[in-house]
Motif scaffolding. Sequence first.
Motif, PDB file in Angstrom:
ATOM      1  N   ILE B 251       0.918  -1.257   0.096  1.00 14.23           N
ATOM      2  CA  ILE B 251      -0.173   0.085   0.108  1.00 14.23           C
ATOM      3  C   ILE B 251       0.702   1.350   0.096  1.00 14.23           C
ATOM      4  O   ILE B 251       1.963   1.275   0.306  1.00 14.23           O
ATOM      5  N   GLY B 252       0.047   2.499  -0.322  1.00 16.67           N
ATOM      6  CA  GLY B 252       0.923   3.398  -0.456  1.00 16.67           C
ATOM      7  C   GLY B 252      -0.180   4.573  -0.425  1.00 16.67           C
ATOM      8  O   GLY B 252      -1.449   4.421  -0.481  1.00 16.67           O
ATOM      9  N   CYS B 253       0.235   5.973  -0.382  1.00 17.34           N
ATOM     10  CA  CYS B 253      -0.643   7.127  -0.385  1.00 17.34           C
ATOM     11  C   CYS B 253      -0.039   8.211  -1.023  1.00 17.34           C
ATOM     12  O   CYS B 253       1.293   8.189  -1.252  1.00 17.34           O
ATOM     13  N   CYS B 254      -0.645   9.134  -1.720  1.00 17.88           N
ATOM     14  CA  CYS B 254      -0.114  10.380  -2.040  1.00 17.88           C
ATOM     15  C   CYS B 254      -0.402  11.559  -1.183  1.00 17.88           C
ATOM     16  O   CYS B 254      -1.883  11.749  -1.314  1.00 17.88           O
ATOM     17  N   ILE B 259       4.395  10.585  -3.060  1.00 13.18           N
ATOM     18  CA  ILE B 259       3.914   9.126  -2.749  1.00 13.18           C
ATOM     19  C   ILE B 259       4.887   8.569  -1.771  1.00 13.18           C
ATOM     20  O   ILE B 259       6.036   8.728  -1.790  1.00 13.18           O
ATOM     21  N   ILE B 260       4.563   7.495  -0.942  1.00 13.00           N
ATOM     22  CA  ILE B 260       5.063   6.521  -0.432  1.00 13.00           C
ATOM     23  C   ILE B 260       4.583   5.070  -0.854  1.00 13.00           C
ATOM     24  O   ILE B 260       3.550   5.029  -1.211  1.00 13.00           O
ATOM     25  N   ASP B 261       5.476   4.073  -0.801  1.00 11.28           N
ATOM     26  CA  ASP B 261       4.753   2.685  -1.165  1.00 11.28           C
ATOM     27  C   ASP B 261       5.732   1.857  -0.307  1.00 11.28           C
ATOM     28  O   ASP B 261       6.891   1.751   0.101  1.00 11.28           O
ATOM     29  N   GLN B 262       5.164   0.713   0.144  1.00 10.30           N
ATOM     30  CA  GLN B 262       5.666  -0.059   1.032  1.00 10.30           C
ATOM     31  C   GLN B 262       4.746  -1.390   1.111  1.00 10.30           C
ATOM     32  O   GLN B 262       3.449  -1.419   0.795  1.00 10.30           O
ATOM     33  N   ILE B 374       8.447  -8.278   1.218  1.00 11.78           N
ATOM     34  CA  ILE B 374       8.619  -6.776   1.930  1.00 11.78           C
ATOM     35  C   ILE B 374       8.937  -5.708   1.167  1.00 11.78           C
ATOM     36  O   ILE B 374       9.562  -6.069  -0.055  1.00 11.78           O
ATOM     37  N   GLU B 375       8.665  -4.534   1.240  1.00 13.19           N
ATOM     38  CA  GLU B 375       9.022  -3.396   0.241  1.00 13.19           C
ATOM     39  C   GLU B 375       9.259  -2.363   1.255  1.00 13.19           C
ATOM     40  O   GLU B 375       8.156  -1.977   2.387  1.00 13.19           O
ATOM     41  N   ASN B 376      10.354  -1.657   1.307  1.00 12.31           N
ATOM     42  CA  ASN B 376      10.609  -0.380   1.870  1.00 12.31           C
ATOM     43  C   ASN B 376      10.933   0.681   0.872  1.00 12.31           C
ATOM     44  O   ASN B 376      11.470   0.228  -0.117  1.00 12.31           O
ATOM     45  N   SER B 377      10.812   1.989   1.481  1.00 15.23           N
ATOM     46  CA  SER B 377      11.209   3.238   0.398  1.00 15.23           C
ATOM     47  C   SER B 377      12.436   3.446   1.192  1.00 15.23           C
ATOM     48  O   SER B 377      12.387   3.905   2.526  1.00 15.23           O
ATOM     49  N   TYR B 378      13.540   4.058   0.487  1.00 16.95           N
ATOM     50  CA  TYR B 378      14.766   4.446   0.999  1.00 16.95           C
ATOM     51  C   TYR B 378      14.988   5.896   0.358  1.00 16.95           C
ATOM     52  O   TYR B 378      14.857   6.005  -0.903  1.00 16.95           O
ATOM     53  N   GLY B 384      24.958   6.760   2.740  1.00 18.06           N
ATOM     54  CA  GLY B 384      24.460   5.812   2.805  1.00 18.06           C
ATOM     55  C   GLY B 384      22.868   5.710   2.491  1.00 18.06           C
ATOM     56  O   GLY B 384      22.412   6.223   1.319  1.00 18.06           O
ATOM     57  N   TYR B 385      21.638   5.318   3.409  1.00 16.60           N
ATOM     58  CA  TYR B 385      20.531   5.509   3.226  1.00 16.60           C
ATOM     59  C   TYR B 385      19.679   5.971   4.475  1.00 16.60           C
ATOM     60  O   TYR B 385      20.248   5.848   5.439  1.00 16.60           O
ATOM     61  N   GLU B 386      18.477   6.508   4.203  1.00 21.61           N
ATOM     62  CA  GLU B 386      17.587   6.733   5.146  1.00 21.61           C
ATOM     63  C   GLU B 386      16.433   5.810   4.911  1.00 21.61           C
ATOM     64  O   GLU B 386      15.878   5.961   3.870  1.00 21.61           O
ATOM     65  N   LYS B 387      16.049   5.025   5.781  1.00 20.91           N
ATOM     66  CA  LYS B 387      14.886   4.251   5.511  1.00 20.91           C
ATOM     67  C   LYS B 387      13.720   5.298   5.732  1.00 20.91           C
ATOM     68  O   LYS B 387      13.471   5.528   6.878  1.00 20.91           O
ATOM     69  N   LEU B 388      12.848   5.184   4.846  1.00 13.57           N
ATOM     70  CA  LEU B 388      11.482   6.233   4.987  1.00 13.57           C
ATOM     71  C   LEU B 388      10.554   5.580   5.491  1.00 13.57           C
ATOM     72  O   LEU B 388       9.774   6.110   6.261  1.00 13.57           O
ATOM     73  N   THR B 389      10.664   4.241   5.056  1.00 17.95           N
ATOM     74  CA  THR B 389       9.361   3.345   5.720  1.00 17.95           C
ATOM     75  C   THR B 389       9.559   3.221   7.331  1.00 17.95           C
ATOM     76  O   THR B 389      10.667   2.756   7.276  1.00 17.95           O
ATOM     77  N   VAL B 390       8.694   3.380   7.920  1.00 21.01           N
ATOM     78  CA  VAL B 390       8.776   3.086   9.375  1.00 21.01           C
ATOM     79  C   VAL B 390       7.779   2.113   9.960  1.00 21.01           C
ATOM     80  O   VAL B 390       8.037   1.843  11.340  1.00 21.01           O
ATOM     81  N   THR B 391       6.995   1.297   9.186  1.00 19.17           N
ATOM     82  CA  THR B 391       6.329   0.460   9.714  1.00 19.17           C
ATOM     83  C   THR B 391       7.000  -0.981  10.196  1.00 19.17           C
ATOM     84  O   THR B 391       8.213  -1.227   9.546  1.00 19.17           O
ATOM     85  N   ARG B 392       6.704  -1.454  11.146  1.00 22.05           N
ATOM     86  CA  ARG B 392       7.489  -2.720  11.747  1.00 22.05           C
ATOM     87  C   ARG B 392       7.628  -3.723  10.501  1.00 22.05           C
ATOM     88  O   ARG B 392       6.623  -4.012   9.889  1.00 22.05           O
TER      89      ARG B 392
END
Lengths: 398, 398
Positions: B251-254, B259-262, B374-378, B384-392
């Motif tokens: 799911i994601g939202c705008c 947009i985020i996508d996870q 699994i899907e995370n957005s970074y 390096g990276y920042e993990k934008l997705t915060v869901t467990r």
Amino acid sequence: MNEYTERVRRLQEQLRHKRIDGCMITQNVDLYYFTGSMQTGYLFVPSAGEALFLVRRSVVRAQSESAVKAEPLGSFRSMGERLAGAYRSLFGEAASSGRKLRLAAEFDVLPVQQLQRLEAVLPAVEWVDGSMIIRELRMIKSAAELACIREAARVIDLAFEDAAQAIRPGITELELMSRIELFVRREGHLGMMRMRGYNQEVITGMVGAGDAAATPTYFDGPAGGLGLSAASPQSASRRPIQANEPILIDIGCCIDGYIIDQTRTAVIGSLTDDLVRAYEVSERIIRSVEARLLPGTVCEQLYMHSLQLAHDAGLSDHFMGYGDDQVKFLGHGIGLEIDELPVLAKGFSYPLQPGMVIAIEPKFTFPQRGVVGIENSYAITGNGYEKLTVTREGLIRL
Amino acid sequence: MNEYTERVRRLQEQLRHKRIDGCMITQNVDLYYFTGSMQTGYLFVPSAGEALFLVRRSVVRAQSESAVKAEPLGSFRSMGERLAGAYRSLFGEAASSGRKLRLAAEFDVLPVQQLQRLEAVLPAVEWVDGSMIIRELRMIKSAAELACIREAARVIDLAFEDAAQAIRPGITELELMSRIELFVRREGHLGMMRMRGYNQEVITGMVGAGDAAATPTYFDGPAGGLGLSAASPQSASRRPIQANEPILIDIGCCIDGYIIDQTRTAVIGSLTDDLVRAYEVSERIIRSVEARLLPGTVCEQLYMHSLQLAHDAGLSDHFMGYGDDQVKFLGHGIGLEIDELPVLAKGFSYPLQPGMVIAIEPKFTFPQRGVVGIENSYAITGNGYEKLTVTREGLIRL
């Protein structure tokens, strides 16, 4: 002959009439219309003979859904040879006579890159615009299509009544819209209403009250709405709905591919006399237009007639938007997309025909104050019309 | 210099680098990116000098939103003379030297009819494809853009936790999806996620369980879903979710345009060992890819690396879809659209750069059984990276 086969046959008739050798259909909605499947690929319809749906993805799904013969596309680069092999007489005749094949594509929606890709694999082709042929075919709905639109009309009526009882001072446009969207989504709404126009987007219509509803936008309709931000500049906003202002509830849904579109005006408390009167003029216009909804009436005349009635009421400046932001139509075809033919506007000389389905939406915009009006969707019949919209009319006092 | 002015300046730098005289931008999302307004019209960006946004509708709204000078378009037919007057040296130099101006447009989204209209009013122009220039500029996000995506990530996390506590045997995919959509919509979700690809649509992602999730579709992602009908052939269906089957919640939202996508995988009860193991492999892949998310890493290499890990686990046939319906990527850029650059796929030689935002989505499809992954957005950072997705994370047992 099933419905899809009949549609392909009618397309072929038009191709021959216009001396076009074939049509390459790629847009998702048009693919669905002619095959029954919305999987991606290339539907080749020769001016005579069997059509062939070359499917990119998903082949297995297209083969289970499509009424047209569906085969794997395989390599896109070899599509030219593939078609030349499958349609030897068509391609051979053109090659031997030294002329280019004339093939149509949907130039109104086909991105330039996609056409360039087609040109690369089918170099001996003159590409012409087939979008009006397809849109004109889609303009006349079958019994099965009308049944889908009636079902969408049933759902949006229930959603409207559910929303009406939830409206109270302080509820935001967005909260109200969310409630409507939840209702229709659970009934099978696609989640948005497909729209053919470039850059146009519509989710479930718009709910707008007072000045927010009257905010002009890019959206190709009489009332755009404030929206959520510059990145979402139409439809519902976070503005709370208040007493004694017009609440425009212009909503629709898309069930099993088919769209309904309707508008009602509501108020908590009461409106000033001039707004009540404008609402009454919108009903007067729709009644007068209904009386002319007969096979043979020319679309443009219905628009001109509505302009005259708005003028007679002294409301020309407010009709279908205000000032520079007025739109120049009274109604539009609906079906698989919300912006179908015919359009009730200048330059549209189509006579009404049985099977046309048209949303008619006389509205009046008052800057800083709101929008009032009504919208119903109608099917043209052999001797008049069927009103598809089933929701109660009148200014709805909550 | 504000953010929009800086974006225009970077576009001009690229135009000069590619010896293009100017760019005509018309797509709603690109207009928003360069001006801050999504009203319709023609944004002309010369290779040097001031840009001009000729607005069709709504002029008043564009003038209040746009960081670029916005003027009424007026007559489209006179746009050629209008631009020649406003950019005398540019147009005059070309005319006097007898060469055509080279102007870029967004050929990946611009319909053929729209290009033909531009050709008619600007006949002395050679039109070239500017879509990659624009997409590459948009690939690198600013601090303000990252803040928008973080906000969307916050909202989708809340929506996920709300949905997770509502999952029980018998709830349909559509009911669950509707609940997620209501949640994000009330938080300001646009109602859909914008997508650049031709024929592609995505509302709020997909919720799919068991065999429904594993149903192949046209959608350009690893898991399409059964959907509601052939007219809506992806995402959630009316199938009830059952115990002991994988539930894919992609799911994601705008929010405010971004947009985020996870994706998370859940189960009521338990999964068989092979599905649990496949889920674990998806986490192993994402951890291994994270370790390589550094400026300089080449996008294609991340995809090849994931293929190797899937192969080592004996799961190649199931990776990113099954069999003929596999997609050939591991991840995709996100921002104003869900299908941005870079793509983690063969042929994408971009080295990672700070400001890129990428959804990475290792998934495994088991026909008739379901999809796990699994899907995370970074966001890529300087080191390096920042993990934008915060869901467990982890397989979520309900």
